[in-house]
Design a protein around this motif. Structure first.
Motif, mmCIF file in Angstrom:
data_model
loop_
_atom_site.group_PDB
_atom_site.id
_atom_site.type_symbol
_atom_site.label_atom_id
_atom_site.label_comp_id
_atom_site.label_asym_id
_atom_site.label_seq_id
_atom_site.Cartn_x
_atom_site.Cartn_y
_atom_site.Cartn_z
ATOM 1 N N THR A 91 -27.636 0.502 34.745
ATOM 2 C CA THR A 91 -29.118 0.527 34.423
ATOM 3 C C THR A 91 -29.409 1.381 33.965
ATOM 4 O O THR A 91 -28.099 2.605 34.005
ATOM 5 N N THR A 98 -29.600 -3.062 32.759
ATOM 6 C CA THR A 98 -29.030 -3.919 32.039
ATOM 7 C C THR A 98 -27.773 -4.413 32.474
ATOM 8 O O THR A 98 -27.085 -5.276 31.392
ATOM 9 N N PHE A 99 -27.391 -4.354 33.482
ATOM 10 C CA PHE A 99 -25.918 -5.222 34.121
ATOM 11 C C PHE A 99 -26.211 -5.103 35.337
ATOM 12 O O PHE A 99 -26.734 -4.658 36.397
ATOM 13 N N TRP A 100 -26.358 -6.497 36.206
ATOM 14 C CA TRP A 100 -25.936 -7.264 37.203
ATOM 15 C C TRP A 100 -25.066 -8.446 38.002
ATOM 16 O O TRP A 100 -24.871 -9.773 36.860
ATOM 17 N N PHE A 112 -29.413 -12.166 36.815
ATOM 18 C CA PHE A 112 -29.175 -11.230 36.168
ATOM 19 C C PHE A 112 -30.594 -11.702 34.640
ATOM 20 O O PHE A 112 -31.751 -10.774 34.702
ATOM 21 N N GLU A 113 -31.493 -12.312 34.554
ATOM 22 C CA GLU A 113 -32.080 -13.002 33.899
ATOM 23 C C GLU A 113 -33.856 -11.891 34.045
ATOM 24 O O GLU A 113 -34.639 -12.188 33.733
ATOM 25 N N LYS A 116 -33.036 -8.321 35.121
ATOM 26 C CA LYS A 116 -33.451 -7.333 33.688
ATOM 27 C C LYS A 116 -34.284 -6.745 33.455
ATOM 28 O O LYS A 116 -35.619 -7.265 33.382
#
Length: 419
Positions: A91, A98-100, A112-113, A116
């Protein structure tokens, strides 16, 4: 267009300009002096441009290589983070995702989409804890630190379906160039917590069973001590009285017969003492009649007389308000500790103390014996029994010992017991 390409185009223009100057000289448009001056300036400028072009090519090649390396490192980092067994979530410093990675998708159910740009704690934290994380994030912005930074913590999280489950997580604050972000590692510990809860439940069941068996054993000892003392002791006493009566009333007995009667009387007297000692070892009646302090004091005197080891008792607490179960277990801890002193310590002196501190009783049995190394010596059945007795009254037992420095058995027991 790159700067190197612009310089290369400029070099071509200079070469064209040189060609124009040369043709002008051939056609006598310019004289020889101007031609030499213009040609020299043109050569210098062209040489500088070529050198600059070469330097820029080398620089661009290096930058291209570094970019390729960085891209490769970033791809490897992404692969590692995606292949990790833990959920990894990045994050920005305001908590926006910001990333998953794939494990985060599997653990929480969102892609993730879908997540985000969303605030992490509002997404996966239970509602009753979101305000706490919000305050801690504000604390980070003010002080540069937060309770969850660089620490492994346990908490609960929720997935997209509202299911709450236990997790452990740690968050790292990372500064990269002018960018600050958090990298959070999350692991589902539902299986481990379930196993721990099952183990705690089994331990509780075993302790309840142990406490039950101890109660049954104490009840049996009490009953047996009463029967031995009251019934068998009275029968033997009555038999001794009859023999003593016969010894005084029958005058016609020969000397050998009188000696046999006297011997029988002495034997019965020894038997009576043995019965009393047996009854006391099973369950001292003094514990029920006079309480814990008097019983331990009596036990210390008996210990000194029987084993020739000095045993002293100190107490600054009135035991009248203590529950019977607590008195019994504390006395048994002293009794079993003194038995360990006889069998293992080779001590010359023992001190038993009971002190009161707030809501706890502290009981210590200290000896000056040979001691032992706690790091190499495993718990024996005797020590395990002492720990179980302390645990049965919600207490703790500490063993302090070292080779040549004696042993201290320290029981810490709450005064108020759960019903």
């Amino acid at each position: 267009m790159r700067l190197s390409e612009k310089i290369r185009a400029g070099v071509f223009m200079l070469l064209l300009l040189g060609l124009v100057i040369f043709l002008s000289y051939k056609n006598s448009v310019v004289n020889k002096g101007w031609f030499i001056l213009l040609a020299g300036c043109l050569l210098v400028i062209t040489g500088c441009c070529l050198f600059l072009y070469k330097c820029l090519l080398a620089k661009e090649k290096k930058e291209k290589h570094l970019l390729k390396v960085n891209r490769s490192l970033e791809e490897n980092r992404q692969l590692i983070m995606k292949a990790s067994l833990d959920a990894i979530i990045c994050t920005d410093d305001h908590g926006h995702i910001t990333f998953w990675n794939t494990q985060a998708e599997n653990l929480f159910g969102w892609t993730f989409e879908e997540v985000k740009g969303k605030v992490l704690y509002k997404l996966i934290a239970p509602e009753n804890k979101q305000a706490i994380y919000e305050n801690q994030l504000a604390q980070y912005h003010q002080t540069g630190s937060a309770p969850w930074m660089n620490s492994l913590l346990e908490t609960n999280a929720v997935d997209r379906y509202g299911k709450e489950f236990p997790v452990e997580f740690t968050a790292l604050a990372i500064d990269r160039a002018d960018e600050k972000f958090f990298c959070t590692f999350v692991r589902d510990i539902s299986v481990r917590k379930g196993a721990e809860d099952a183990l705690k439940e089994k331990t509780k069941e075993f302790r309840n069973l142990s406490a039950y068996l101890q109660r049954i054993r104490e009840a049996e000892r009490k009953q047996m001590a009463r029967e031995v003392n009251d019934e068998l002791g009275q029968l033997v006493s009555a038999l001794k009285i009859d023999i003593d009566w016969l010894n005084t009333r029958i005058q016609s007995l020969e000397e050998n017969e009188k000696k046999r009667l006297a011997h029988a009387s002495n034997t019965l007297e020894i038997l009576i003492l043995s019965i009393r000692k047996m009854a006391s070892s099973l369950r001292p009646s003094i514990l029920d009649d006079f309480g814990l302090n008097a019983t331990i004091e009596w036990q210390c005197r008996e210990f000194t007389d029987v084993h020739d080891i000095d045993c002293e008792f100190y107490c600054d607490y009135d035991d009248n308000g203590l529950p019977v179960k607590l008195k019994t277990e504390m006395f048994r801890i002293v009794q079993e500790s003194l038995a360990n002193v006889v069998h293992h310590s080779e001590a010359k002196k023992v001190k038993v103390t009971i002190t009161s501190e707030k809501e706890e009783l502290h009981m210590k049995i200290e000896d000056d014996g040979k001691g032992f190394d706690k790091n190499s010596k495993k718990d024996t059945l005797g020590l395990i029994g002492l720990r179980e007795r302390a645990a049965s009254v919600n207490g703790k037992l500490r063993i302090e010992s070292a080779p040549g420095k004696g042993t201290v058995v320290h029981a810490i027991i709450p005064k108020k017991q759960n019903p």
